[in-house]
Design an enzyme around this catalytic site. Structure first.
Site, PDB file in Angstrom:
ATOM      1  N   ASP A  10       0.879  -1.171   0.000  1.00 55.62           N
ATOM      2  CA  ASP A  10       0.000   0.000   0.000  1.00 55.62           C
ATOM      3  C   ASP A  10       0.918   1.224   0.000  1.00 55.62           C
ATOM      4  OD1 ASP A  10      -2.376   1.564   0.221  1.00 55.62           O
ATOM      5  OD2 ASP A  10      -1.992   1.830   2.352  1.00 55.62           O
ATOM      6  N   SER A  11       0.322   2.397  -0.124  1.00 58.18           N
ATOM      7  CA  SER A  11       1.128   3.618  -0.023  1.00 58.18           C
ATOM      8  C   SER A  11       1.580   3.852   1.422  1.00 58.18           C
ATOM      9  CB  SER A  11       0.291   4.813  -0.482  1.00 58.18           C
ATOM     10  OG  SER A  11      -0.839   4.928   0.351  1.00 58.18           O
ATOM     11  N   TYR A  42      -1.002   8.271  -2.645  1.00 58.05           N
ATOM     12  CA  TYR A  42      -1.123   7.868  -4.051  1.00 58.05           C
ATOM     13  C   TYR A  42      -2.362   8.507  -4.685  1.00 58.05           C
ATOM     14  CZ  TYR A  42       2.229   3.919  -3.801  1.00 58.05           C
ATOM     15  OH  TYR A  42       3.340   3.122  -3.699  1.00 58.05           O
ATOM     16  N   GLY A  43      -3.359   8.740  -3.854  1.00 56.34           N
ATOM     17  CA  GLY A  43      -4.671   9.150  -4.349  1.00 56.34           C
ATOM     18  C   GLY A  43      -4.712  10.512  -5.010  1.00 56.34           C
ATOM     19  N   CYS A  73      -4.414  -1.593  -1.878  1.00 51.68           N
ATOM     20  CA  CYS A  73      -4.500  -0.168  -2.140  1.00 51.68           C
ATOM     21  C   CYS A  73      -5.559   0.032  -3.217  1.00 51.68           C
ATOM     22  CB  CYS A  73      -3.137   0.309  -2.641  1.00 51.68           C
ATOM     23  SG  CYS A  73      -3.161   2.003  -3.251  1.00 51.68           S
ATOM     24  N   THR A  75      -6.295   2.696  -4.829  1.00 51.37           N
ATOM     25  CA  THR A  75      -5.838   3.551  -5.927  1.00 51.37           C
ATOM     26  C   THR A  75      -5.068   2.735  -6.967  1.00 51.37           C
ATOM     27  OG1 THR A  75      -5.682   5.302  -4.271  1.00 51.37           O
ATOM     28  CG2 THR A  75      -4.657   5.724  -6.398  1.00 51.37           C
ATOM     29  N   GLU A 149      -2.940   8.454   7.842  1.00 51.36           N
ATOM     30  CA  GLU A 149      -1.525   8.058   7.843  1.00 51.36           C
ATOM     31  C   GLU A 149      -0.755   8.832   8.918  1.00 51.36           C
ATOM     32  OE1 GLU A 149      -0.428   5.679   5.593  1.00 51.36           O
ATOM     33  OE2 GLU A 149       1.554   5.732   6.504  1.00 51.36           O
ATOM     34  N   CYS A 183     -11.004   2.876   0.139  1.00 53.03           N
ATOM     35  CA  CYS A 183      -9.559   3.088   0.270  1.00 53.03           C
ATOM     36  C   CYS A 183      -9.193   2.339   1.537  1.00 53.03           C
ATOM     37  CB  CYS A 183      -9.261   4.575   0.425  1.00 53.03           C
ATOM     38  SG  CYS A 183      -7.622   4.947   1.088  1.00 53.03           S
ATOM     39  N   THR A 184      -8.107   1.577   1.489  1.00 53.64           N
ATOM     40  CA  THR A 184      -7.798   0.711   2.632  1.00 53.64           C
ATOM     41  C   THR A 184      -7.425   1.489   3.896  1.00 53.64           C
ATOM     42  OG1 THR A 184      -5.581   0.481   1.700  1.00 53.64           O
ATOM     43  CG2 THR A 184      -7.151  -1.310   1.289  1.00 53.64           C
ATOM     44  N   HIS A 185      -7.108   2.770   3.754  1.00 49.54           N
ATOM     45  CA  HIS A 185      -6.840   3.557   4.961  1.00 49.54           C
ATOM     46  C   HIS A 185      -8.121   3.796   5.785  1.00 49.54           C
ATOM     47  CE1 HIS A 185      -2.949   4.674   3.221  1.00 49.54           C
ATOM     48  NE2 HIS A 185      -2.621   5.205   4.384  1.00 49.54           N
TER      49      HIS A 185
HETATM   50  N1  DGL Z   1      -4.746   3.130   0.861  1.00 47.09           N
HETATM   51  C1  DGL Z   1      -4.683   3.488  -0.508  1.00 47.09           C
HETATM   52  C2  DGL Z   1      -5.976   3.263  -1.220  1.00 47.09           C
HETATM   53  O1  DGL Z   1      -6.626   2.291  -0.848  1.00 47.09           O
HETATM   54  C3  DGL Z   1      -3.927   4.740  -0.872  1.00 47.09           C
HETATM   55  C4  DGL Z   1      -4.329   6.023  -0.261  1.00 47.09           C
HETATM   56  C5  DGL Z   1      -3.415   7.103  -0.713  1.00 47.09           C
HETATM   57  O2  DGL Z   1      -2.195   6.920  -0.647  1.00 47.09           O
HETATM   58  O3  DGL Z   1      -3.911   8.149  -1.179  1.00 47.09           O
HETATM   59  O4  DGL Z   1      -6.365   3.944  -2.127  1.00 47.09           O
END
Ligand code: DGL
Length: 266
Positions: A10-11, A42-43, A73, A75, A149, A183-185
């Site tokens: 993931d990011s 990443y988004g 992730c 994204t 994050e 988004c996994t976050h």
């Molecule tokens: N956790 C990632 C996702 O599911 C990336 C979030 C990010 O870095 O913007 O999209």
């Protein structure tokens, strides 16, 4: 049987939502985790840069001799069809769309995800492929992954609440019954999200959890499960940026201190 590790990337800390579920349902599997925190978020990147990051992360995990990879992730998963790999790479989008389509009663689903993911239209497209006629409302949350994050997780955190109020404004006016945390976050901030939803009976779906289930299915279907005996800590974490912030979020989210936190060689 294949005793090599599963690679997850993931990011940043978002992939921990998948990792936690994988640990629960497949405790014998070794895991190599890569959090590309130097490049988070990443988004907010262009499609080309997201694809580049995806290739880089796959290459890194391949160099660690993993048997397969989970792009934990959203994204990167939204661009997975443009990413080449000679080992299997699973994404998080299809499993959660399948789940959403199966649990919604009124066919009205909303998605929270990063700007790049929403721009790709992947959730709407995937839900429509699985079940035409679904109404899918997609909401971009530009600041949310970075806030999480950086440890803004608590429902009482004002920066997190302010951002969420903005992202949930429209959703709170819709009669959706299912909300995809795309988004996994985001499941790391699930309590805060729940607090700010007006309709308390909306089902929240966690992309990491559904991805873990589909990964398990893939592993058993392909007979590549590990025979390693259960060990207390069979995970290595590689973090491209600063390790302390990651360790802090990981501790809060997983509920224990992580070991084996390594900076990849440049
Ligand atoms: N956790 C990632 C996702 O599911 C990336 C979030 C990010 O870095 O913007 O999209």
């Amino acid at each position: 049987m294949d005793n090599r590790a599963i690679g997850i990337f993931d990011s940043g800390a978002g992939g921990l939502t998948a990792l936690r579920c994988i640990r629960e349902i497949m405790p014998n599997e070794d895991i190599v985790y890569f959090g590309d925190t130097i490049n988070v978020p990443y988004g907010e990147k262009s499609r080309e840069d997201v694809i580049k990051c995806g290739h880089h992360n796959i290459e890194f995990l391949r160099s660690k001799n993993v048997k397969m990879i989970l792009a934990a992730c959203g994204t990167v998963s939204s661009q997975l069809s443009y990413i080449k790999s000679d080992i299997p790479v699973l994404g998080i989008i299809k499993p959660i769309c399948k789940k959403a389509v199966s649990v919604t009663k009124n066919g009205k689903i909303a998605v929270l995800a990063t700007s790049a993911t929403i721009k790709s239209g992947i959730y709407k497209k995937t839900c429509a492929e699985i079940s035409p006629g679904m109404e899918v409302y997609e909401q971009a949350c530009p600041k949310l992954a970075t806030l999480i994050e950086n440890g803004h997780i608590s429902p009482s955190d004002s920066e997190l609440s302010d951002a969420l109020c903005e992202y949930l404004k429209k959703i709170n006016t819709l009669d959706i019954d299912t909300l995809i945390l795309g988004c996994t976050h985001y499941p790391i901030g699930e309590k805060a999200i729940k607090n700010l939803l007006i309709h308390k009976d909306i089902t929240l779906l966690d992309a990491g959890k559904e991805a873990a289930e589909s990964l398990k299915k893939f592993i058993y279907e392909n007979n590549i499960q590990s025979e390693n005996a259960h060990k207390s800590e069979n995970i290595k974490y590689f973090i491209s940026g600063e390790k302390e912030a990651f360790a802090k979020v990981a501790r809060t989210f997983l509920g224990y201190d992580i070991e084996n936190l390594i900076s990849p060689e440049k």
